[in-house]
Design a protein around this motif. Structure first.
Motif, PDB file in Angstrom:
ATOM      1  N   LEU A 204       0.772  -0.995  -0.063  1.00 47.88           N
ATOM      2  CA  LEU A 204       0.226  -0.112   0.128  1.00 47.88           C
ATOM      3  C   LEU A 204       0.750   1.202   0.022  1.00 47.88           C
ATOM      4  N   TYR A 205       0.909   2.027  -1.266  1.00 42.56           N
ATOM      5  CA  TYR A 205       1.966   2.940  -1.233  1.00 42.56           C
ATOM      6  C   TYR A 205       1.870   4.207  -0.468  1.00 42.56           C
ATOM      7  N   LYS A 206       0.964   4.811  -0.142  1.00 40.44           N
ATOM      8  CA  LYS A 206       0.718   5.802   0.742  1.00 40.44           C
ATOM      9  C   LYS A 206      -0.577   5.887   1.485  1.00 40.44           C
ATOM     10  N   VAL A 207      -0.289   5.231   2.790  1.00 42.02           N
ATOM     11  CA  VAL A 207      -1.592   5.178   3.723  1.00 42.02           C
ATOM     12  C   VAL A 207      -1.342   6.527   4.867  1.00 42.02           C
ATOM     13  N   GLN A 208      -2.337   7.226   4.701  1.00 44.09           N
ATOM     14  CA  GLN A 208      -2.611   8.278   5.795  1.00 44.09           C
ATOM     15  C   GLN A 208      -3.471   8.089   6.839  1.00 44.09           C
ATOM     16  N   PHE A 209      -2.601   7.955   8.048  1.00 44.94           N
ATOM     17  CA  PHE A 209      -3.319   7.500   9.304  1.00 44.94           C
ATOM     18  C   PHE A 209      -4.165   8.503   9.908  1.00 44.94           C
ATOM     19  N   ASN A 210      -5.564   7.932  10.335  1.00 39.65           N
ATOM     20  CA  ASN A 210      -6.324   8.800  11.173  1.00 39.65           C
ATOM     21  C   ASN A 210      -5.884   8.902  12.563  1.00 39.65           C
ATOM     22  N   CYS A 231      -5.792   5.349   1.846  1.00 32.35           N
ATOM     23  CA  CYS A 231      -4.673   5.110   0.823  1.00 32.35           C
ATOM     24  C   CYS A 231      -4.786   6.304   0.054  1.00 32.35           C
ATOM     25  N   LEU A 232      -3.800   7.154  -0.074  1.00 27.52           N
ATOM     26  CA  LEU A 232      -3.669   8.101  -1.159  1.00 27.52           C
ATOM     27  C   LEU A 232      -3.140   7.733  -2.274  1.00 27.52           C
ATOM     28  N   ALA A 233      -3.501   8.137  -3.560  1.00 24.79           N
ATOM     29  CA  ALA A 233      -2.950   7.776  -4.806  1.00 24.79           C
ATOM     30  C   ALA A 233      -1.471   8.467  -5.096  1.00 24.79           C
ATOM     31  N   ASP A 234      -0.751   7.196  -5.663  1.00 24.70           N
ATOM     32  CA  ASP A 234       0.485   7.460  -5.687  1.00 24.70           C
ATOM     33  C   ASP A 234       0.657   7.754  -7.066  1.00 24.70           C
ATOM     34  N   ALA A 235       1.136   9.218  -7.430  1.00 25.89           N
ATOM     35  CA  ALA A 235       1.503   9.618  -8.794  1.00 25.89           C
ATOM     36  C   ALA A 235       2.614   8.929  -9.379  1.00 25.89           C
ATOM     37  N   ASN A 236       3.583   8.289  -8.703  1.00 27.37           N
ATOM     38  CA  ASN A 236       4.549   7.534  -9.553  1.00 27.37           C
ATOM     39  C   ASN A 236       4.092   6.233  -9.915  1.00 27.37           C
ATOM     40  N   ASN A 237       3.314   5.661  -9.457  1.00 24.83           N
ATOM     41  CA  ASN A 237       2.689   4.233  -9.629  1.00 24.83           C
ATOM     42  C   ASN A 237       1.187   4.442 -10.667  1.00 24.83           C
ATOM     43  N   ARG A 238       0.487   5.263 -10.292  1.00 18.61           N
ATOM     44  CA  ARG A 238      -0.879   5.433 -10.913  1.00 18.61           C
ATOM     45  C   ARG A 238      -0.882   5.347 -12.647  1.00 18.61           C
ATOM     46  N   LEU A 239       0.084   5.607 -13.230  1.00 23.45           N
ATOM     47  CA  LEU A 239      -0.024   5.625 -14.608  1.00 23.45           C
ATOM     48  C   LEU A 239       0.185   4.070 -15.147  1.00 23.45           C
ATOM     49  N   ASP A 240       0.798   3.338 -14.411  1.00 20.14           N
ATOM     50  CA  ASP A 240       1.198   1.787 -14.621  1.00 20.14           C
ATOM     51  C   ASP A 240       0.177   0.946 -14.320  1.00 20.14           C
ATOM     52  N   ASP A 241      -0.595   0.518 -15.190  1.00 20.51           N
ATOM     53  CA  ASP A 241      -1.659  -0.579 -15.181  1.00 20.51           C
ATOM     54  C   ASP A 241      -1.293  -1.586 -14.025  1.00 20.51           C
ATOM     55  N   ASP A 242       0.058  -2.034 -14.329  1.00 23.65           N
ATOM     56  CA  ASP A 242       0.550  -3.472 -13.510  1.00 23.65           C
ATOM     57  C   ASP A 242       0.537  -2.765 -12.093  1.00 23.65           C
ATOM     58  N   LEU A 243       0.992  -1.659 -11.497  1.00 20.93           N
ATOM     59  CA  LEU A 243       0.970  -1.195 -10.319  1.00 20.93           C
ATOM     60  C   LEU A 243      -0.298  -0.684  -9.579  1.00 20.93           C
ATOM     61  N   GLY A 244      -0.874   0.449 -10.421  1.00 22.63           N
ATOM     62  CA  GLY A 244      -2.076   0.928  -9.707  1.00 22.63           C
ATOM     63  C   GLY A 244      -1.803   2.190  -9.083  1.00 22.63           C
ATOM     64  N   PRO A 245      -2.638   2.924  -8.633  1.00 25.43           N
ATOM     65  CA  PRO A 245      -2.451   4.272  -7.612  1.00 25.43           C
ATOM     66  C   PRO A 245      -2.457   4.018  -6.367  1.00 25.43           C
ATOM     67  N   PHE A 246      -2.904   2.696  -5.768  1.00 23.01           N
ATOM     68  CA  PHE A 246      -3.092   2.672  -4.477  1.00 23.01           C
ATOM     69  C   PHE A 246      -2.201   1.703  -4.019  1.00 23.01           C
ATOM     70  N   GLY A 247      -2.189   0.591  -4.276  1.00 24.79           N
ATOM     71  CA  GLY A 247      -1.181  -0.705  -3.880  1.00 24.79           C
ATOM     72  C   GLY A 247      -1.357  -1.833  -4.964  1.00 24.79           C
ATOM     73  N   ARG A 248      -0.698  -2.934  -4.495  1.00 20.60           N
ATOM     74  CA  ARG A 248      -1.026  -4.267  -5.402  1.00 20.60           C
ATOM     75  C   ARG A 248      -0.914  -5.269  -4.444  1.00 20.60           C
TER      76      ARG A 248
END
Length: 256
Positions: A204-210, A231-248
């Motif tokens: 999970l690329y970018k988890v912002q905790f409450n 989970c915040l969208a990760d601009a570095n991975n979001r454009l790659d369909d194999d990685l996705g914006p949130f995680g994998r």
């Protein structure tokens, strides 16, 4: 590759910094009882008006959110920091001199020193030209050296304020709600299916905790605490369909 079917996952969880989409400075969070995440998709729906049944004719996806929940068993300063949105600061062991007590103390009052793990405590009053050194058991008693708590017994012949000199131990302080922004961490888990031993890697690329909903500080039984986040969208991975914006989730092939 043989498929995973029945499952019961365990495995270490790590948190670190997201640097250009990659995990850095990973830290094991210690033992935990669960890690779950829910995917929440919001839709706008339109009902048609031509059949008399008002059926759904179209759905427009408006937003997608991935919300993890992690239950931790280790109450470390770093783990607590995630839920109190504060800052860590290290206080080294040292000495205090002439630390003033509050004024107008009376017998029976408890005074908490500024530091804990206290040794070599010496109390004096403010009498001039020569201060009086207080006698333990007559003027005061040490209620708790761990807390640095002193009980006043008799101040009738003393000139206030009373002053303390002592040695103290080091500590790690966790402030509450002082961080400018909530913490954002890269979450990684090496998942082990205890049914068949197969492995997976969870990112999970970018988890912002409450902020913590609750922190059990007094317990009859072994305790844990729950961290929720988004989970915040990760601009570095979001454009790659194999990685996705949130995680994998990577299902690892068996090594032969």
């Amino acid at each position: 590759m043989a498929e995973m079917k029945d499952f019961s996952f365990q495995g270490p969880i790590y948190l670190g910094d997201n640097v250009n989409g990659m995990a850095q400075k990973l830290r094991w969070v210690g033992d935990q009882s669960s890690l779950n995440f829910a995917i929440d998709a919001q839709f706008e729906e339109r009902k048609e008006n031509y059949t008399g049944l008002r059926t759904t004719s179209v759905r427009l996806k408006q937003s997608v959110a991935v919300n993890p929940e992690m239950v931790l068993r280790y109450i470390t300063p770093e783990n607590i920091l995630l839920g109190v949105h504060g800052k860590l600061s290290k206080k080294l062991a040292g000495t205090a001199t002439a630390e003033e007590f509050p004024l107008a103390l009376v017998a029976g009052e408890l005074v908490l020193l500024k530091s804990g793990n206290v040794t070599n405590l010496v109390l004096t009053d403010s009498k001039t030209p020569t201060a009086t050194t207080l006698v333990e058991g007559t003027h005061y008693s040490i209620e708790s050296s761990i807390s640095g708590m002193v009980k006043i017994l008799d101040v009738s012949t003393l000139t206030q304020p009373i002053k303390a000199a002592y040695s103290y131990g080091g500590s790690t302080n966790v402030s509450m709600m002082t961080a400018a922004t909530p913490p954002v961490k890269y979450l990684y888990m090496e998942a082990i299916n205890t049914v068949d031993g197969r492995r997976a890697r969870v990112h999970l690329y970018k988890v912002q905790f409450n902020p913590l909903a609750s922190l059990p500080l007094t317990n009859e039984n072994l305790a844990d605490f729950t961290l929720n986040g988004t989970c915040l969208a990760d601009a570095n991975n979001r454009l790659d369909d194999d990685l996705g914006p949130f995680g994998r989730i990577e299902w690892l092939d068996e090594v032969t």
